[in-house]
Design a protein around this motif. Structure first.
Motif, short mmCIF file in Angstrom:
data_model
loop_
_atom_site.label_atom_id
_atom_site.label_comp_id
_atom_site.label_asym_id
_atom_site.label_seq_id
_atom_site.Cartn_x
_atom_site.Cartn_y
_atom_site.Cartn_z
N LEU A 133 2.67 5.13 1.67
CA LEU A 133 1.32 5.36 2.21
C LEU A 133 0.37 4.34 1.59
O LEU A 133 0.25 4.25 0.37
CB LEU A 133 0.81 6.76 1.85
N VAL A 134 -0.29 3.59 2.44
CA VAL A 134 -1.23 2.57 1.97
C VAL A 134 -2.50 2.66 2.81
O VAL A 134 -2.41 2.65 4.04
CB VAL A 134 -0.63 1.14 2.11
N PRO A 135 -3.67 2.76 2.16
CA PRO A 135 -4.90 2.74 2.95
C PRO A 135 -5.03 1.40 3.66
O PRO A 135 -4.82 0.36 3.03
CB PRO A 135 -6.03 2.90 1.91
N GLU A 136 -5.33 1.43 4.96
CA GLU A 136 -5.57 0.17 5.64
C GLU A 136 -7.06 0.02 5.84
O GLU A 136 -7.74 1.02 6.07
CB GLU A 136 -4.80 0.08 6.97
N PRO A 137 -7.60 -1.20 5.76
CA PRO A 137 -6.94 -2.50 5.57
C PRO A 137 -6.37 -2.67 4.15
O PRO A 137 -6.92 -2.12 3.20
CB PRO A 137 -8.07 -3.50 5.82
N PHE A 138 -5.27 -3.44 4.06
CA PHE A 138 -4.59 -3.67 2.77
C PHE A 138 -4.19 -5.15 2.66
O PHE A 138 -4.23 -5.89 3.65
CB PHE A 138 -3.35 -2.77 2.65
N TYR A 139 -3.80 -5.54 1.47
CA TYR A 139 -3.30 -6.89 1.17
C TYR A 139 -2.05 -7.15 2.01
O TYR A 139 -1.04 -6.47 1.83
CB TYR A 139 -2.98 -6.93 -0.32
N PRO A 140 -2.08 -8.10 2.94
CA PRO A 140 -0.98 -8.22 3.91
C PRO A 140 0.42 -8.46 3.28
O PRO A 140 1.41 -8.05 3.87
CB PRO A 140 -1.38 -9.43 4.77
N ASN A 141 0.48 -9.09 2.10
CA ASN A 141 1.80 -9.33 1.51
C ASN A 141 2.53 -8.05 1.10
O ASN A 141 3.75 -8.08 0.91
CB ASN A 141 1.69 -10.28 0.32
N TYR A 142 1.79 -6.94 0.99
CA TYR A 142 2.48 -5.66 0.74
C TYR A 142 3.55 -5.43 1.80
O TYR A 142 4.62 -4.88 1.52
CB TYR A 142 1.48 -4.49 0.79
N ASN A 143 3.24 -5.82 3.02
CA ASN A 143 4.20 -5.67 4.12
C ASN A 143 5.55 -6.27 3.79
O ASN A 143 6.58 -5.64 3.98
CB ASN A 143 3.67 -6.41 5.37
N THR A 144 5.54 -7.51 3.30
CA THR A 144 6.80 -8.22 3.05
C THR A 144 7.59 -7.59 1.91
O THR A 144 8.80 -7.43 1.99
CB THR A 144 6.53 -9.71 2.78
N PHE A 145 6.89 -7.21 0.83
CA PHE A 145 7.61 -6.61 -0.31
C PHE A 145 8.25 -5.29 0.11
O PHE A 145 9.35 -4.95 -0.32
CB PHE A 145 6.67 -6.40 -1.49
N HIS A 187 -5.83 5.87 7.42
CA HIS A 187 -6.91 5.24 8.19
C HIS A 187 -8.25 5.25 7.46
O HIS A 187 -8.56 6.19 6.72
CB HIS A 187 -7.07 5.94 9.54
N THR A 188 -9.01 4.21 7.69
CA THR A 188 -10.39 4.12 7.20
C THR A 188 -11.21 3.48 8.32
O THR A 188 -10.65 3.08 9.34
CB THR A 188 -10.51 3.21 5.96
N SER A 189 -12.50 3.34 8.10
CA SER A 189 -13.31 2.65 9.10
C SER A 189 -14.43 1.87 8.43
O SER A 189 -14.87 2.24 7.33
CB SER A 189 -13.91 3.67 10.09
#
Lengths: 397, 397
Positions: free
Chosen positions: A116-128, A140-142
């Motif tokens: 679970l990661v609040p978005e928006p997040f540091y995009p490199n988290y995706n790759t790891f 979700h946030t706004s």
């Protein structure tokens, strides 16, 4: 020959696709103000280079796999000063915070696991996370709510049987959001109740502009088993090129698994560890000066943003980024247009389009991330270019 | 909280389990000769430290994700000199050969994938392959055959639908075996015929003691799509602590996937890249001197080994390791006993027990790996201790 599914699910840096347009704009003589990258312009403390120069062993040997004791002790003293004691075995030195994240995900994720990661997040988290077979499940946030995510009901609603961890960045890249003490404790309570890891990436810890000052989730009561910290010298000491980070946890079982990966890659660069230990000797005034500089920059950016009609942006409390929703249709198209069709006195501006900071398709399309890592007068000019760009873009479309 | 299956399938360094016994032996005043680790005692060329000292940028910035162009160009020139041209885009700088292996496996393996590796092999291969969900499928060898593995029928018999790659270390750690030109071409033919990657880990390339001299699988005709090289400055320049390696391939699709992982971890340490580029300016005489020194060491070890009754060991042709079968029941038990129950004039010896270099259970139990990285007189004494130890151990058991 086959390529792995995981690799195909990962993406190239979203910032990279504008590189050819930037090269072309520069070839036409355009000056580009870069608000798109998180490389600070602050000088690295000279002790780093002095320590490297004083290294006098004739053989540049492997360091110890968990890290040089000297650096681990320096980090222990740093944490002692902010009121949290870690044993030597609670700290593994890594090649940047990046390797800490990579090793951690290898230890806790199986194929199909969710973080679970609040978005928006540091995009490199995706790759790891993808590399370890897992996937980001967004909280979700706004922009209207200032990207605040620390809402118990909202987070718990996203937990399922595949959830292994909650991961936050505090202070946040890209939003600048900082958690309150109550929010920190609440997140830990959720982790404990649902038997999850709570991963707190605190590499921007020194960059706060209000509130309680230096803070870490490590200070939460009862955090021993669940909490994992990601830390780094990159931003703290403007030493991004040192590639020195660390993985911190009191969870012995987790650290024993992480050690396997540390041993397999043998060690972290020896000289950089020697020099990183020296960084931890800089006086508190260093941080005061840097913090004041970034706060001025933030204030400049916010003042300019508030003058642009239709922009939605709450004042960020920390790090050196902010997210803003712009009165445009698509930040990707807008960025490309700024490089190909716009200029003011031969100048234009780059930022990071927002959608790649989101896991939810379609979100962040009209948002951008601004890294305020330029001198104030350059920042002011960059923000004026942004305002002019928005006006001209909306007239042209 | 769960730990990943992959982490649980990985192991701590097999050398590590003797560490407590070594500490205890040292506490009793014992001197230990270390033949168990591959850390050379050769001085790192001073240009490394000079380059670091001359670095004069005030901000230690991130380097480019694929590596500093200056270092990539130095590596291109090195390969041009050995007759193989690589384009800039064929080379990705990595944090040691270790990261090159880690990124490569992330790109080519899915859960259940197999990599054919001649056993005995470098034990850390296990972790890099396990991390990516794969498994080592061993190609068998024997001490009696000098650990030669380059047999077409034997290799092809092990290929199945899960096989993604053949991976070799040439010259080999731990056996010192070097491939002939015909064997290299034959391996490439197998890879092409079965549509596999051929991974050649050539970090010991400069360490050959006979035959044709500097050799690389990169020189094989038609290797463009299938071949991947792993390279590093660690052994070549006795700069293990620099953690500078590279991944080399002309396979564009593979390198495009690898770039994703390079971008996610941002960059390799900046100063170490600057200094590693300087290493590539050392004169050929440097390698001549080092090679002669290691050859003398190998000769000393072999001379001593031949005098121990019952030892099976062919003369290794390269690297600075050898594997030998000893006339003992179990090298693990023998190593522990050497630390707890043996001494000669207050001295004892450590090596790496053989079984952890094998994937096949039960293999290598009476074998050891010797790293000949000590001065000649120390090596001679260490080998005498080994001979005395074998005799005394067999009397006591």
């Amino acid at each position: 020959m086959k390529l792995s599914q995981r690799a195909q699910l990962c993406e190239l840096s979203p910032m990279r696709k504008f590189h050819p347009f930037a090269v072309e704009a520069k070839a036409k003589g355009r000056k580009i103000y870069h608000l798109n990258i998180g490389q600070p312009d602050i000088a690295t403390p000279p002790v780093y280079f002095e320590a490297v120069q004083h290294f006098s062993q004739p053989v540049l040997e492997y360091a110890e796999s968990p890290g040089r004791p000297n650096l681990i002790h320096a980090i222990q003293r740093y944490y002692d000063q902010i009121g949290v004691h870690y044993d030597e075995g609670d700290i593994l030195i890594t090649t940047g915070g990046s390797e800490a994240l990579s090793i951690l995900m290898m230890c806790i994720l199986d194929p199909g696991s969710e973080v679970l990661v609040p978005e928006p997040f540091y995009p490199n988290y995706n790759t790891f996370i993808r590399a370890a077979g897992g996937v980001i499940h967004p909280i979700h946030t706004s922009p209207e709510e200032g990207y605040h995510y620390a809402d118990r009901a909202r987070i718990e609603a996203e937990i399922n049987e595949n959830t292994r961890a909650i991961m936050i960045t505090n202070p946040s890249n890209p939003t600048g959001v900082i958690l309150t003490p109550e929010e920190r404790q609440m997140l830990l309570e959720i982790a404990k109740e649902h038997d999850l890891y709570l991963i707190s990436d605190e590499v921007y810890r020194e960059f706060y502009y209000s509130g309680e000052g230096l803070a870490t989730l490590g200070a939460c009561a009862g955090s021993d088993e669940h909490l994992v910290l990601i830390d780094s010298v990159s931003k703290r000491f403007s030493a991004c090129g040192a590639r020195i980070g660390c993985l911190i946890s009191r969870n012995k079982a987790l650290m024993a698994e992480a050690m396997k990966f540390c041993q397999a890659r043998l060690s972290v660069a020896t000289l950089d560890q020697v020099a990183a230990a020296a960084l931890y000797t800089v006086e508190p005034e260093y941080f005061e000066t840097v913090r004041r500089e970034y706060q001025r920059r933030r204030d400049t950016v916010m003042e300019k943003l508030r003058q642009i009609p239709g922009v939605v942006c709450e004042e960020p409390q920390g790090a050196f980024y902010l997210m803003a929703a712009l009165p445009i249709d698509d930040a990707d198209k807008f960025q490309q247009w700024l490089l190909t069709d716009f200029e003011d006195h031969g100048e234009t501006v780059m930022f990071a389009p927002g959608h790649s900071f989101y896991a939810t398709p379609g979100k962040g399309v009209n948002e951008i991330r601004i890294a305020y890592v330029l001198k104030q007068e350059d920042l002011a000019r960059a923000m004026d270019l942004l305002a002019l760009g928005i006006e001209a873009y909306n007239k042209a479309h």
